[in-house]
Write an enzyme that holds these catalytic residues in place. Sequence first.
Site, mmCIF file in Angstrom:
data_model
loop_
_atom_site.group_PDB
_atom_site.id
_atom_site.type_symbol
_atom_site.label_atom_id
_atom_site.label_comp_id
_atom_site.label_asym_id
_atom_site.label_seq_id
_atom_site.Cartn_x
_atom_site.Cartn_y
_atom_site.Cartn_z
ATOM 1 N N HIS A 1 0.829 -1.205 0.000
ATOM 2 C CA HIS A 1 0.000 0.000 0.000
ATOM 3 C C HIS A 1 0.866 1.258 0.000
ATOM 4 C CE1 HIS A 1 -3.355 -2.673 0.910
ATOM 5 N NE2 HIS A 1 -4.177 -1.655 0.730
ATOM 6 N N ASP B 1 -8.216 3.647 -0.319
ATOM 7 C CA ASP B 1 -6.859 3.594 -0.859
ATOM 8 C C ASP B 1 -6.648 4.605 -1.980
ATOM 9 O OD1 ASP B 1 -6.260 1.577 0.884
ATOM 10 O OD2 ASP B 1 -6.366 -0.032 -0.589
ATOM 11 N N ASP C 1 -9.335 -0.143 -4.331
ATOM 12 C CA ASP C 1 -8.773 -0.670 -3.097
ATOM 13 C C ASP C 1 -7.763 -1.745 -3.468
ATOM 14 O OD1 ASP C 1 -9.661 -0.476 0.023
ATOM 15 O OD2 ASP C 1 -8.844 -2.454 -0.426
ATOM 16 N N TYR C 2 -6.526 -1.586 -2.987
ATOM 17 C CA TYR C 2 -5.484 -2.568 -3.279
ATOM 18 C C TYR C 2 -5.612 -3.756 -2.328
ATOM 19 C CZ TYR C 2 -3.322 1.669 -5.248
ATOM 20 O OH TYR C 2 -3.073 2.821 -5.931
#
Length: 291
Positions: free
Chosen positions: A65, A180, A194-195
Amino acid sequence: LRRQAVQTWRLDSFTGLARGYDPGLPDHDAGAPEAPEAPEPTDATPAGEGLPEFPRGTEAGTCLHAFFERLDFRTAAEPEATEALARTALAEHGFDARWAPGLARIAARVTAAPLAEGVRLAEVPPGRRLTELEFHYPVAALDPEGLAALLQAHGLPDFAQAARGLRFAPLTGFLRGFVDLVFQGADGRWYLADYKSNWLGPRLADYRRERLEAEMAGAGYWLQALLYAVAVHRYLRARVPGYAYARDFGGIAYLFVRGMSPEAPGNGVYFDRPAEALVEALDGWLAGEGG
């Protein structure tokens, strides 16, 4: 004391509602199992389908992230600059620099892969993206049964059944989270992403849509996606002049980064665009206006 304190009014988050984790921290694949290294591709892995290697676990997810937060998507295919950025992120999170080439390969694949028709991260400049968008929004009432009834009314019986399996106490107070990535695509619409660093297997085939659907259901990410969609919907409504969901909201992309590749469009990408009626109903219900 033998009686448990009632905590109806509180600050909570997706992780708090779904899994009981700390509501004050971003969810960086907190439920992923710890492992020192990613497994090697086996003899059963078809030639050319072995994925870039990287460790697994909570800290590995946090490292990924942090890496993507700083990455310039437009130059992610340039190994020299990307590997330097990867080495910085690896050092900050206690990983050996030998993982840098693999992390750079992941970045090149993720940014080049299509997320939706005509939408790729490689075309998003820094000025059209927001990273780790933190939000707090007031919640008049949120409980599993009420959520299930709303989802059932909007033709989502599978989600309604999953909602009935949630075990969180009714919430009145504030919902907090970290999105994210929010970005504006080449089509002018806004998307949230969203990772996810979840390891589903060593092959591209392990990250097909049906596998992602199972992971979204099993980890409760469907709930996270809906709550984040409401957050971004409210954010855009407050900041985009004349905002209209149908015109301006592009959709939600959950990026299972280990399995994304431009050679396999759709792999590793769970994309959805919730119906406007559902998002509006959930928004109103959370605000205490009924569903």
